[in-house]
Design an enzyme around this catalytic site. Structure first.
Site, PDB file in Angstrom:
ATOM      1  N   LYS A  48       0.915  -1.403  -0.051  1.00 50.05           N
ATOM      2  CA  LYS A  48       0.265   0.300  -0.136  1.00 50.05           C
ATOM      3  C   LYS A  48       0.226   1.956   0.263  1.00 50.05           C
ATOM      4  O   LYS A  48       0.598   2.400   0.059  1.00 50.05           O
ATOM      5  CB  LYS A  48      -0.919  -0.427   1.032  1.00 50.05           C
ATOM      6  CG  LYS A  48      -2.035  -0.898   0.987  1.00 50.05           C
ATOM      7  CD  LYS A  48      -2.466  -0.988  -0.282  1.00 50.05           C
ATOM      8  CE  LYS A  48      -3.441  -1.861  -0.188  1.00 50.05           C
ATOM      9  NZ  LYS A  48      -5.205  -1.774  -1.558  1.00 50.05           N
TER      10      LYS A  48
HETATM   11  N1  PMP Z   1      -3.655  -8.206   1.491  1.00 54.57           N
HETATM   12  C1  PMP Z   1      -3.864  -7.075   1.403  1.00 54.57           C
HETATM   13  C2  PMP Z   1      -3.409  -7.081   3.504  1.00 54.57           C
HETATM   14  C3  PMP Z   1      -3.930  -5.536   1.829  1.00 54.57           C
HETATM   15  O1  PMP Z   1      -4.032  -5.646   3.032  1.00 54.57           O
HETATM   16  C4  PMP Z   1      -4.416  -5.958   0.627  1.00 54.57           C
HETATM   17  C5  PMP Z   1      -5.527  -4.533   0.361  1.00 54.57           C
HETATM   18  N2  PMP Z   1      -7.073  -4.255   0.932  1.00 54.57           N
HETATM   19  C6  PMP Z   1      -4.532  -6.644  -0.098  1.00 54.57           C
HETATM   20  C7  PMP Z   1      -4.131  -7.893  -0.021  1.00 54.57           C
HETATM   21  C8  PMP Z   1      -5.132  -6.355  -1.939  1.00 54.57           C
HETATM   22  O2  PMP Z   1      -4.668  -5.415  -2.402  1.00 54.57           O
HETATM   23  P1  PMP Z   1      -5.824  -4.646  -3.505  1.00 54.57           P
HETATM   24  O3  PMP Z   1      -6.247  -3.578  -2.800  1.00 54.57           O
HETATM   25  O4  PMP Z   1      -4.365  -3.555  -4.085  1.00 54.57           O
HETATM   26  O5  PMP Z   1      -6.325  -5.542  -4.083  1.00 54.57           O
END
Ligand code: PMP
Length: 331
Positions: A48
């Site tokens: 993130k």
């Molecule tokens: N794993 C974790 C721990 C996350 O916080 C997130 C984000 N929501 C994701 C995977 C998925 O990533 P994305 O939001 O880019 O699909």
């Protein structure tokens, strides 16, 4: 970004350029070669950081975000940590609406990073005024000089991964990858990096990971939102009860759903077998990879990249607590 080249001017310069690490024992019985892109190597310990920095820099360029402004966001925790870190370095105020499903560790961390945290119920529809989406929107409306990051509906989320994660994977595998296995939440990671890699080689297969209790897999197959798919689950950051516009479903070839138990056990298995300490969704990605392998997805020639989105330290009171695992009936 370049690492290990003398002095780094700010922690933000270390976002991205995460390592691609070969998996050995855990994938021993699967055909092909497997690598984990371990996003815990970002300074905020998750993927993130990439989107938070990209969206903030874009808002600064457009003149929307000025010194002393407030950043508002909905977050399962990781985006919040990244935004809080960036806010400290750049001098912004950070207000976060967090779901009560987020681990206690994550919420404490956000407070520790100086953010104002509003904890909202997870199991209410997105349009409910108590949901973290609505709470964030209200805070944004009420707070003068504020910017709402809105990661689920912000194309810059996807663009961040198109510009960084995708090119890094292409370069690190020397263009040799055949498959990528990625957890889908906002869908930014899978769609952005998937788009870049498919532009480089249309034969690359983009394999999604969804949670049992989420609508994404069914939506991918039918293009209809089926709320009967929705049920509570424990994995944070994976799957959704709405359709995020940050996800480009055309980029994703197929989804697999994984259970809370399998994902938790696989995360612990990664620790035991590889000595890496990843988060809950990394376990989900590992489990989905095994499910795809069982379907005959891979051959000896496959070069498979798994994205491990964050670090295990955020789950000490969940999947890395034997007590919690026993309470859930997982051990
Ligand atoms: N794993 C974790 C721990 C996350 O916080 C997130 C984000 N929501 C994701 C995977 C998925 O990533 P994305 O939001 O880019 O699909």
């Amino acid at each position: 970004m370049t690492r290990n080249q003398g002095i780094t001017n700010s922690i933000l310069e270390l976002v991205g350029e995460t390592p691609l690490i070969k998996l050995h024992k855990i994938t021993k019985n699967l055909p092909g070669t497997y690598y984990a892109k371990f996003e815990a190597f970002n300074p905020g310990h998750s993927a993130k950081d990439r989107i938070a920095l990209h969206i903030v820099q874009d808002a600064e360029k457009k003149g929307i975000l000025k010194k002393g402004a407030t950043i508002v966001e909905t977050t399962s925790g990781n985006t919040g940590f990244s935004l809080a870190m960036i806010s400290i370095v750049k001098g912004y105020k950070c207000i976060l609406a967090v779901s009560d499903k987020s681990s206690r560790d994550k919420i404490d961390l956000l407070k520790c990073m100086g953010a104002e945290v509003h904890v909202c119920p997870a199991n209410v529809p997105p349009e409910d005024p108590r949901s973290y989406y609505e709470v964030a929107k209200t805070i944004h409306k009420k707070t003068k000089n504020s910017v709402y990051i809105n990661q689920y509906f912000n194309e810059l989320n996807t663009e961040a991964h198109y510009r960084t994660t995708g090119p890094e994977i292409w370069k690190q595998t020397d263009g040799k990858l055949t498959h990528m296995v990625v957890a889908s939440g906002t869908g930014g990671t899978i769609s952005g990096s998937g788009q870049f890699l498919k532009e480089k080689n249309p034969n690359v297969k983009v394999l999604g990971v969804d949670a049992i209790g989420s609508v994404l897999k069914k939506y991918h197959e039918t293009r209809e939102l089926d709320l009967s798919e929705v049920s509570p689950y424990k994995i944070e950051g994976l799957g959704k009860n709405l359709i995020p516009t940050a996800t480009d479903f055309d980029i994703i070839d197929v989804y697999e759903k994984v259970s809370d138990k399998d994902a938790a056990l696989e995360a612990r298995n990664i620790v035991k077998k590889e000595g890496m300490f990843p988060g809950y969704t990394s376990g989900a990605v590992m489990q989905a990879t095994k499910q795809y392998a069982a379907q005959g997805m891979f051959t000896e020639d496959s070069v498979v990249v798994l994205i491990f989105p964050d670090h295990g330290s955020r789950y000490m009171n969940k999947i890395y607590s034997d007590e919690w695992m026993k309470e859930q009936g997982f051990l």
